[in-house]
Design an enzyme around this catalytic site. Structure first.
Site, mmCIF file in Angstrom:
data_model
loop_
_atom_site.group_PDB
_atom_site.id
_atom_site.type_symbol
_atom_site.label_atom_id
_atom_site.label_comp_id
_atom_site.label_asym_id
_atom_site.label_seq_id
_atom_site.Cartn_x
_atom_site.Cartn_y
_atom_site.Cartn_z
ATOM 1 N N GLY A 1 7.842 -9.064 -5.237
ATOM 2 C CA GLY A 1 8.557 -10.273 -4.863
ATOM 3 C C GLY A 1 7.724 -11.532 -4.957
ATOM 4 O O GLY A 1 8.269 -12.628 -5.133
ATOM 5 N N ASP B 1 5.717 2.441 -0.643
ATOM 6 C CA ASP B 1 5.422 1.487 -1.712
ATOM 7 C C ASP B 1 3.984 1.003 -1.662
ATOM 8 O O ASP B 1 3.542 0.275 -2.571
ATOM 9 C CB ASP B 1 6.390 0.291 -1.656
ATOM 10 C CG ASP B 1 6.379 -0.392 -0.301
ATOM 11 O OD1 ASP B 1 6.809 0.244 0.674
ATOM 12 O OD2 ASP B 1 5.962 -1.555 -0.208
ATOM 13 N N GLY C 1 7.707 -16.209 -2.081
ATOM 14 C CA GLY C 1 6.871 -15.769 -3.186
ATOM 15 C C GLY C 1 5.438 -16.252 -3.142
ATOM 16 O O GLY C 1 4.690 -16.075 -4.113
#
Length: 476
Positions: free
Chosen positions: A94, A254, A128
């Protein structure tokens, strides 16, 4: 995006080419006023990059992703994950980009990856961006782990962007350039498996085998061999974490790599007083990722990896489950063997000491460390000089009868780790514009076993009042 004029920099795009289904072409956002804060010169040289060029405007442009060599294909990688046990089907980069792959001076393929380079379609509402403090934390702790010989991604640089980042307060923005054997994660396989495309899953597994475990390709069942290889590598990695008191803080699927490199240094920290229940992360309210839980969580994550691989392991899913379950049952044995060997080394016990004797001594020591609330790192370093606290006298008397090798102990028990109070002090100074404390601490932890005059405070435990209230934050 302009092109860097240094034609010696070649960025491959193997991942993007072989797995376009999980590689979204994207570009880094412009940086208003990029300023290099720290450059890992020895790593740059290892990668075949010229440190002097990296300090130039073109080089800094590479480090923030805005000036890339011709042919580069930066991508945001897609992955899923179990976050604190809850399934999230779409995560991905992201605020990050894989710029491409470099071939280093040892002919190894290495990813060049950014954090804080701007929003991508995987951002899920985030901005971000990244702030200076958390990116410097990752640089510092990953370099400490490397110096401790623990497999890890490494930071190549941190560049201040000149852009404000809004969290609880307004902070200075930064981009971290990170090097890894790859950024394949358990979550990468979960993402593809959930989509149900067996062809892509097989390509992903073949890519992982080729990059990390080429011997698996020659096995009778390559995908079972891949699972077994990752299990063995992760069992050893977690043991190494435990041996130095490292707490990752956010062991989501993840954040577990297929290469078994430590990755994503968010709310990470090193344990002070020995306590298996130690948690520093502000977002781990239940203690799921406490120090003592890390082996069990790693095994749980690997079970999720196995589930993703089942369609490749065997056509008969019941048989695939049987094979995967047998492989997973090896994790505890492999982890215990690695950890026990490491503890024997920390205690200087030779091969002549029977396993049962060593195991009893280790178990009794851990009970004493916990009950006495003794600083974990300092205890073992003092022990390597033959010194113990009075409460450990009876235990130490039995230990000494085993003729421990003190010299070998000093080679595996560090004097210096990035102690939490020093890291916080250093990052506070750096965010205020003073990088000298950061550079000094970096110098200290880069040679963790070499005791040096003038660095005594870097070996001292945190003050009691610090440890009672200390929390770490993920930086997102």
């Amino acid at each position: 995006m302009s092109i860097a004029p240094d034609t010696t920099v070649v960025l491959g795009h193997r991942f993007a080419t072989e797995l376009p289904e999980v590689a979204l072409r994207w570009q880094a956002e412009p940086t208003p006023a990029p300023r290099l804060l720290v450059l890992n010169e020895s790593l740059a040289i290892e990668l075949g990059l010229d440190p002097a060029w990296l300090r130039s405007p073109d080089g800094i442009g590479l480090l923030v992703g805005t000036r890339l060599p011709a042919g580069a294909q930066p991508v945001a990688q897609g992955y899923a994950g179990h976050q604190f046990g809850g399934w999230v089907p779409r995560l991905g980069d992201g605020r990050a980009l894989l710029l491409g792959e470099l071939v280093d001076t040892k002919q190894r393929l290495r990813d060049l990856h950014l954090k804080g380079s701007g929003r991508t379609p995987f951002a899920r509402g985030g901005d971000g961006l990244a702030a200076v403090g958390p990116m410097l934390r990752e640089y510092l702790v990953s370099e400490a782990m490397h110096a401790l010989a623990i497999p890890t991604t490494r930071a190549l640089s941190v560049v201040a962007t000149g852009r404000a980042v809004h969290r609880e307060t307004t902070l200075d923005g930064a981009v971290l350039a990170r090097i890894a054997a790859s950024h394949l994660r358990v979550g990468s396989f979960q993402y593809v498996a959930a989509a149900g495309d067996l062809t892509v899953l097989r390509r992903l597994a073949d890519h992982a085998i080729s990059r990390h475990y080429p011997a698996a390709a020659r096995a009778d069942n390559p995908y079972l061999a891949l699972l077994e290889s990752v299990i063995a590598a992760q069992a050893e990695l977690i043991a190494r974490w435990m041996l130095v008191g490292f707490i990752h803080g956010v062991m989501n699927t993840d954040n577990m790599t297929i290469s078994a490199e430590t990755i994503d240094y968010g709310p990470c920290a090193f344990m002070d007083a020995f306590d298996p229940k130690t948690v520093f992360s502000s977002i781990d309210s239940s203690g799921r990722y406490a120090y003592g839980n890390q082996p069990a969580i790693a095994a749980w994550n690997l079970a999720r990896f196995a589930e993703a691989l089942l369609p490749l392991i065997a056509d008969d899913q019941e048989h695939a489950v049987t094979l995967a379950t047998a492989a997973l049952q090896d994790f505890s044995k492999l982890h215990t063997a690695s950890w026990s060997a490491g503890m024997r080394a920390k205690l200087g016990l030779g091969e002549n000491v029977e396993d049962a004797v060593a195991q009893h001594l280790i178990e009794e020591l851990l009970e004493l460390l916990e009950s006495e609330r003794v600083d974990y790192t300092s205890f073992f370093r003092r022990l390597s000089r033959g010194t113990v606290e009075p409460a450990f006298g009876t235990w130490a008397a039995r230990w000494r009868t085993l003729d421990p090798d003190l010299a070998s102990m000093q080679r595996v028990n560090p004097v210096y780790i990035p102690r939490n109070h020093l890291v916080e002090e250093t990052l506070a100074a750096a965010t205020a514009g003073d990088m000298e404390p950061f550079n000094r601490l970096l110098t200290v932890i880069s040679s963790p076993y070499d005791e040096r005059s003038g660095f005594e405070r870097y070996a001292d435990p945190a003050p009691d009042e610090f440890g009672r209230c200390f929390q770490t934050f993920c930086g997102t």
